[in-house]
Design an enzyme around this catalytic site. Structure first.
Site, short mmCIF file in Angstrom:
data_model
loop_
_atom_site.label_atom_id
_atom_site.label_comp_id
_atom_site.label_asym_id
_atom_site.label_seq_id
_atom_site.Cartn_x
_atom_site.Cartn_y
_atom_site.Cartn_z
CD GLU A 117 40.47 23.95 -10.26
OE1 GLU A 117 40.95 23.45 -9.23
OE2 GLU A 117 39.29 24.28 -10.37
CG HIS A 232 43.04 29.81 -3.34
ND1 HIS A 232 43.25 30.68 -4.39
CD2 HIS A 232 42.34 28.77 -3.86
CE1 HIS A 232 42.71 30.18 -5.48
NE2 HIS A 232 42.15 29.02 -5.20
NE ARG A 272 45.00 25.70 -4.45
CZ ARG A 272 43.76 25.24 -4.32
NH1 ARG A 272 43.31 24.89 -3.13
NH2 ARG A 272 42.97 25.12 -5.33
CG HIS A 331 41.69 27.64 0.03
ND1 HIS A 331 40.47 28.24 -0.18
CD2 HIS A 331 41.73 26.59 -0.84
CE1 HIS A 331 39.81 27.60 -1.14
NE2 HIS A 331 40.54 26.58 -1.53
NE ARG A 366 42.49 21.02 -0.74
CZ ARG A 366 41.88 21.78 -1.66
NH1 ARG A 366 41.51 21.24 -2.81
NH2 ARG A 366 41.64 23.05 -1.42
C1 SIN Z 1 39.47 27.04 -6.59
O1 SIN Z 1 38.49 27.02 -7.29
O2 SIN Z 1 40.48 27.68 -6.88
C2 SIN Z 1 39.47 26.29 -5.30
C3 SIN Z 1 39.51 24.86 -5.59
C4 SIN Z 1 40.10 24.13 -4.45
O3 SIN Z 1 40.23 24.66 -3.34
O4 SIN Z 1 40.52 23.00 -4.66
#
Ligand code: SIN
Length: 598
Positions: A117, A232, A272, A331, A366
């Site tokens: 991610e 997010h 993000r 988020h 985060r």
């Molecule tokens: C996501 O799946 O994009 C969210 C994961 C997160 O908030 O860490």
């Protein structure tokens, strides 16, 4: 339930609260109560998609790399000691969850599948059901809780912490029948999650109203980093609320971000905060309210991400053929109630874990999929600490390194005004504070302390309660103000506009404001009644509705967030000021909202 105080009262039923409850009963035989405002499995944890970041594979990954990624995402404000604990203890907590019955996705050979991610240099995210990780974790923990002797109190709203002689001794709550209840306990764990409902556009469920942080603020517990609200980048642009989330894992598998003209404009795997900022700027440049996620190149979408495919199908989108409309949505709250490395807060007897806490692991932003992990790791630590007889906080983790580097006391040019000596907030035994007091009840957000507390209104105590429609309108007004003026991009002017609206909301709340609805307003004295006591019969005040209590809590937290955001005249991590676009060394510190000293 007898008359003795509980050993542990857990507020909230997400990953942190249930992890603690299971461990406290199964391993240490403590008497435990879980009090939650919804049903047991109704928590933000259920909505978590991506998964849990932990180094479970072999080379080329390592906990050092996970640490480095966490610190890089946190933009200079992580507590390195706390982040080290997170990455080192994370793998054991994931294994413990598997032992408890949680089932994560595995490959044909039975190895855990690891996804990548944003902000991660390696694929290290375990997940369940593709992007239904939170549902599986919540299920496994709730099953375990129901199989133990934990007393579960659902649909009970914790209104205020009971703090006497500097120690938290329980809570006052409104039960499902609308009666006051007093619950006493030797230790109270705040595990109430975050506050995405501060904003009109959010991925968080309706329950995420910052209740725990608001209670902690009223109780005088130190809270920090509340200006760092993470947006997010890839929430589906659709009227549905909470916004359906299109997991980071999609970009980890190769989905692309495209602007109005179909052009790519940012590295999809940046942390993000950077992606949300780039998107917001591009939307402004192009005069549009959404951009696109192009997942048409992803193979086996439906098989890998069944829950996302179903959500898209519900709104008539086919990820194999359609670009998906997206826009950033609130988020995650990176800050919260400051804790030491064991989860102890600045109030004796009060502990915090999960999104409600500021353990120091997230800093200003985060890292993806570190949140479920934080809940598991620090909830475990809380119980170990309580069992070992620990009481009160020590100067470790965020509790010590409130000033990471730079000025102590804020004397440096460009930094916030000096306010208080490290180690001496209200005489509590904490070290390294950089206290910032104005957030409570500001009328303006120019940094001058106000003596008026949010919602404290003696003349309002006899006002008739607001009806449901009025409460809903106030919530709506608050959320719109925060979204319009305190979202991804902020400025002194926009924050002042938001502050004006929130002040109006607070005035309209009157006696329904937080302090006005708690123990004091109800005329409830704190007694030593044990366990879950009887309904308090002689409460003088009207019992407030949960909906009104939620708006009051949102207003309390919004006020703190706006003041801290106004005071942080720089851009860092999830906090971007259009009028102060650069990161300033003098602000490499936490803005701590200290105990109320009036
Ligand atoms: C996501 O799946 O994009 C969210 C994961 C997160 O908030 O860490």
């Amino acid at each position: 339930m007898g008359d003795d105080p509980l050993d542990l009262l857990v507020l909230g039923s997400g990953v942190a609260g249930l992890t603690a409850a299971v461990q406290a009963t199964e391993r240490y035989g403590m008497s435990v109560g879980v009090l939650t405002k919804g049903a047991l499995q109704q928590s933000t944890t259920r909505w978590a998609q991506g998964g849990v970041a932990a180094v479970l594979g072999e080379d080329p990954d390592s906990t050092d790399l996970h640490l480095a990624d966490t610190l890089a995402a946190g933009a200079g404000l992580c507590d390195a000691e706390a982040a080290r604990v997170l990455v080192d203890e994370g793998p054991d907590r994931v294994h413990a969850l598997v032992a408890l019955g949680a089932s994560f996705d595995r490959d044909a050979e039975g190895r855990l599948e690891l996804a990548r991610e944003g902000g991660h240099s390696r694929a290290r995210i375990v997940h369940a059901g593709g992007a239904a990780t939170g549902i599986e974790i919540e299920r496994a923990l709730a099953d375990a809780v129901l199989a133990t002797a934990v007393a579960v109190h659902e649909h009970a709203f914790a209104v205020d912490l009971v703090v006497t002689d500097g120690r938290c001794r329980g809570v006052l709550a409104v039960d499902r029948h609308g009666r006051w209840r007093q619950v006493t306990a030797r230790h109270v764990l705040l595990a109430t999650g975050g506050a995405g409902q501060l904003f009109a556009v959010t991925t968080n469920p309706v329950e995420a109203t910052g209740d725990g942080i608001a209670m902690a603020l009223r109780a005088g517990a130190a809270c920090a980093d509340v200006e760092f609200v993470q947006f997010h980048p890839t929430a589906l642009h659709h009227p549905r609320m909470p916004r359906p989330l299109l997991s980071e894992a999609l970009r980890g598998h190769g989905a692309l971000l495209r602007d109005r003209d179909g052009d790519r404009f940012v590295d999809e795997l940046l942390p993000r905060d950077a992606v949300s900022r780039a998107m917001t700027a591009r939307m402004a440049d192009q005069g549009v309210d959404h951009l696109w996620l192009d997942a048409t190149g992803l193979e086996r979408f439906g098989e890998r991400f069944p829950t996302i495919a179903a959500a898209l199908g519900d709104v008539g989108l086919d990820p194999a053929a359609d670009w998906l409309p997206i826009a950033p949505a609130a988020h995650y709250l990176c800050g919260g109630v400051v804790t030491d490395l064991r989860g102890a807060t600045s109030v004796d007897g009060l502990w915090a874990a999960g999104e409600v806490a500021c353990s120091g692991v997230h800093g200003a932003n985060r890292l993806a999929s570190n949140s479920l992990l934080e809940g598991m790791v620090f909830a475990h630590r809380v119980i170990e600490a309580i069992d070992s007889g620990a009481d009160g906080c020590e100067p470790t983790g965020a509790m010590r390194t409130v000033v990471a580097t730079g000025p102590r006391g804020g004397a440096e040019p460009g930094g916030p005004a000096a306010s208080g000596e490290p180690g001496t907030i209200g005489g509590r035994r904490v070290a390294g504070w950089h206290p910032v007091r104005p957030p409570i009840g500001v009328d303006s957000i120019d940094g001058s302390p106000s003596r008026e507390r949010v919602g404290r209104s003696s003349e309002g105590a006899s006002e008739p309660p607001l009806d449901d429609g009025a409460v809903a309108a106030l919530r709506d007004r608050l959320q719109r103000a925060m979204t319009l003026h305190a979202g991804v991009l902020r400025s002194a002017t926009s924050l002042a506009d938001a502050s004006g609206d929130i002040t109006e909301v607070v005035r309209a709340l009157g006696a329904v404001g937080p302090a006005g609805t708690g123990a004091a307003a109800a005329g409830i004295g704190v007694t030593d009644a044990g366990g879950v006591g009887p309904a308090v019969e002689d409460a003088a005040g009207a019992v407030p509705s949960p909906a009104a209590l939620e708006v009051a809590n949102l207003a309390e937290l919004a006020t703190a967030t706006l003041a801290a955001a106004a005071m942080r005249t720089e851009s860092r991590g999830a906090h971007t000021r259009r009028d102060h676009p650069d990161t300033a060394d003098a602000f490499r510190l936490r803005l701590v909202i200290g105990p109320d000293d009036r």
